[in-house]
Write a protein that holds these residues in place. Structure first.
Motif, PDB file in Angstrom:
ATOM      1  N   UNK A  69       0.821  -1.210   0.000  1.00 49.14           N
ATOM      2  CA  UNK A  69       0.000   0.000   0.000  1.00 49.14           C
ATOM      3  C   UNK A  69       0.856   1.263   0.000  1.00 49.14           C
ATOM      4  N   UNK A  70       2.118   1.124   0.354  1.00 50.19           N
ATOM      5  CA  UNK A  70       3.061   2.242   0.294  1.00 50.19           C
ATOM      6  C   UNK A  70       3.924   2.042  -0.952  1.00 50.19           C
ATOM      7  N   UNK A  71       3.837   2.990  -1.886  1.00 50.05           N
ATOM      8  CA  UNK A  71       4.495   2.810  -3.179  1.00 50.05           C
ATOM      9  C   UNK A  71       5.678   3.758  -3.377  1.00 50.05           C
ATOM     10  N   UNK A  72       5.948   4.590  -2.376  1.00 50.88           N
ATOM     11  CA  UNK A  72       7.055   5.527  -2.485  1.00 50.88           C
ATOM     12  C   UNK A  72       7.508   5.996  -1.118  1.00 50.88           C
ATOM     13  N   UNK A  73       8.495   6.872  -1.136  1.00 53.50           N
ATOM     14  CA  UNK A  73       9.075   7.453   0.079  1.00 53.50           C
ATOM     15  C   UNK A  73       8.960   8.962  -0.006  1.00 53.50           C
ATOM     16  N   UNK A  74       8.677   9.595   1.131  1.00 49.40           N
ATOM     17  CA  UNK A  74       8.646  11.057   1.203  1.00 49.40           C
ATOM     18  C   UNK A  74       9.747  11.525   2.151  1.00 49.40           C
ATOM     19  N   UNK A  75      10.561  12.468   1.673  1.00 50.86           N
ATOM     20  CA  UNK A  75      11.593  13.086   2.503  1.00 50.86           C
ATOM     21  C   UNK A  75      11.404  14.592   2.424  1.00 50.86           C
ATOM     22  N   UNK A  76      11.113  15.203   3.555  1.00 49.21           N
ATOM     23  CA  UNK A  76      11.023  16.657   3.610  1.00 49.21           C
ATOM     24  C   UNK A  76      12.368  17.197   4.090  1.00 49.21           C
ATOM     25  N   UNK A  77      12.582  18.471   3.867  1.00 52.78           N
ATOM     26  CA  UNK A  77      13.834  19.101   4.311  1.00 52.78           C
ATOM     27  C   UNK A  77      13.585  20.219   5.313  1.00 52.78           C
ATOM     28  N   UNK A  78      12.458  20.909   5.185  1.00 51.41           N
ATOM     29  CA  UNK A  78      12.182  22.051   6.067  1.00 51.41           C
ATOM     30  C   UNK A  78      11.957  21.617   7.505  1.00 51.41           C
ATOM     31  N   UNK A  79      11.058  20.662   7.715  1.00 53.59           N
ATOM     32  CA  UNK A  79      10.685  20.283   9.077  1.00 53.59           C
ATOM     33  C   UNK A  79      11.808  19.546   9.820  1.00 53.59           C
ATOM     34  N   UNK A  80      12.545  18.661   9.180  1.00 48.66           N
ATOM     35  CA  UNK A  80      13.698  18.052   9.859  1.00 48.66           C
ATOM     36  C   UNK A  80      14.897  18.992   9.983  1.00 48.66           C
ATOM     37  N   UNK A  81      14.812  20.151   9.321  1.00 45.29           N
ATOM     38  CA  UNK A  81      15.908  21.120   9.314  1.00 45.29           C
ATOM     39  C   UNK A  81      17.203  20.497   8.787  1.00 45.29           C
ATOM     40  N   UNK A  82      17.053  19.786   7.673  1.00 47.17           N
ATOM     41  CA  UNK A  82      18.191  19.197   6.987  1.00 47.17           C
ATOM     42  C   UNK A  82      18.209  19.714   5.551  1.00 47.17           C
ATOM     43  N   UNK A  83      19.270  20.400   5.128  1.00 50.76           N
ATOM     44  CA  UNK A  83      19.345  20.874   3.749  1.00 50.76           C
ATOM     45  C   UNK A  83      19.241  19.723   2.753  1.00 50.76           C
ATOM     46  N   UNK A  84      18.734  20.030   1.591  1.00 49.45           N
ATOM     47  CA  UNK A  84      18.528  19.012   0.566  1.00 49.45           C
ATOM     48  C   UNK A  84      19.788  18.211   0.278  1.00 49.45           C
ATOM     49  N   UNK A  85      20.942  18.846   0.301  1.00 42.80           N
ATOM     50  CA  UNK A  85      22.182  18.173  -0.065  1.00 42.80           C
ATOM     51  C   UNK A  85      23.004  17.749   1.147  1.00 42.80           C
TER      52      UNK A  85
END
Length: 248
Positions: free
Chosen positions: A91-107
């Motif tokens: 039922x889970x077909x992908x992964x979501x990674x946010x950057x703002x809320x974890x305070x981790x820059x994209x790179x």
């Protein structure tokens, strides 16, 4: 057929009526959206484990919805356990990674390691992108040959940089949902990026799907472009069945 690859379920802290799954379904009906891939708002903004668990329960009773396993790059051990638990459900077909809320820059190294977990699991990743750091995803993709990334919001105000990044990697996909509605933004992408790398997303229920619909339709798509953007590319990327009674 329309597949929305960027949506959310559950309440946010914004002062908008975005609390119920029933609203997801009502908006889908209003705009003719057949399938929607959602992340749990709680998992994105506050508690990865509790949010993913809540969404797993929702997905058991909502066949039109599919899920993203949210991974918090600040706790990679727990993120790995989340993938191990929910990937086999189908039922889970992908992964979501946010950057703002974890305070981790994209790179950052932590985000790169979270993307590596998704690559090892064979799941596409929807990543929040909002500035020219989206160009750095090209290098990340080169280092992780199994990784497939969707640049959420198409880079936001840095949409030209997102287009350039997608031109450099055939495993970087763009979806246009955004509060930035510059005229011609999506046609600019269509004219430069291979059609197979363009998807449709709305940011529902935070944003009414009408905005993303307008952004896409303003581009005056051909029939072939419309078919690929609105469902065919997503069905292929996520392995979503589209026949009568189909499931993911």
């Amino acid at each position: 057929m329309i597949i929305d690859v960027h949506a959310h379920a559950g309440p946010w802290f914004f002062s908008t009526d975005v609390g119920s799954v029933e609203l997801n379904l009502a908006l889908m009906d209003r705009y003719g959206i057949d399938r929607q891939i959602v992340s749990a708002s709680e998992a994105v903004t506050y508690d990865m484990v509790a949010g993913n668990r809540w969404l797993a329960e929702v997905l058991q009773t909502q066949p039109r919805l599919l899920g993203y396993v949210v991974l918090n790059p600040n706790d990679l051990a727990a993120a790995a356990r989340e993938l191990e638990e929910y990937r086999p459900t189908g039922r889970f077909v992908g992964v979501k990674v946010h950057t703002t809320y974890p305070e981790q820059p994209l790179l950052s190294g932590a985000v790169r390691d979270a993307l590596a977990l998704a690559a090892d699991a064979g799941l596409p990743v929807l990543v929040h992108t909002w500035d020219e750091s989206v160009l750095g995803l090209v290098d990340v993709l080169e280092r992780l040959p199994r990784l497939r990334v969707i640049a959420g919001h198409m880079g936001g105000p840095a949409w030209r940089a997102a287009v350039e990044a997608a031109r450099r990697s055939d495993r970087l996909y763009l979806e246009p949902c955004c509060s930035i509605t510059d005229r011609g933004r999506f046609r600019y992408a269509l004219d430069r990026v291979p059609l197979a790398q363009l998807l449709f997303g709305t940011d529902s229920t935070l944003v009414d799907p009408a905005i993303a619909m307008g952004v896409v339709l303003e581009a005056d798509l051909t029939d072939e472009e419309y078919e690929h953007v609105m469902w065919r590319n997503a069905a292929r990327l996520f392995g979503i069945g589209t026949g009568p009674g189909a499931t993911a």
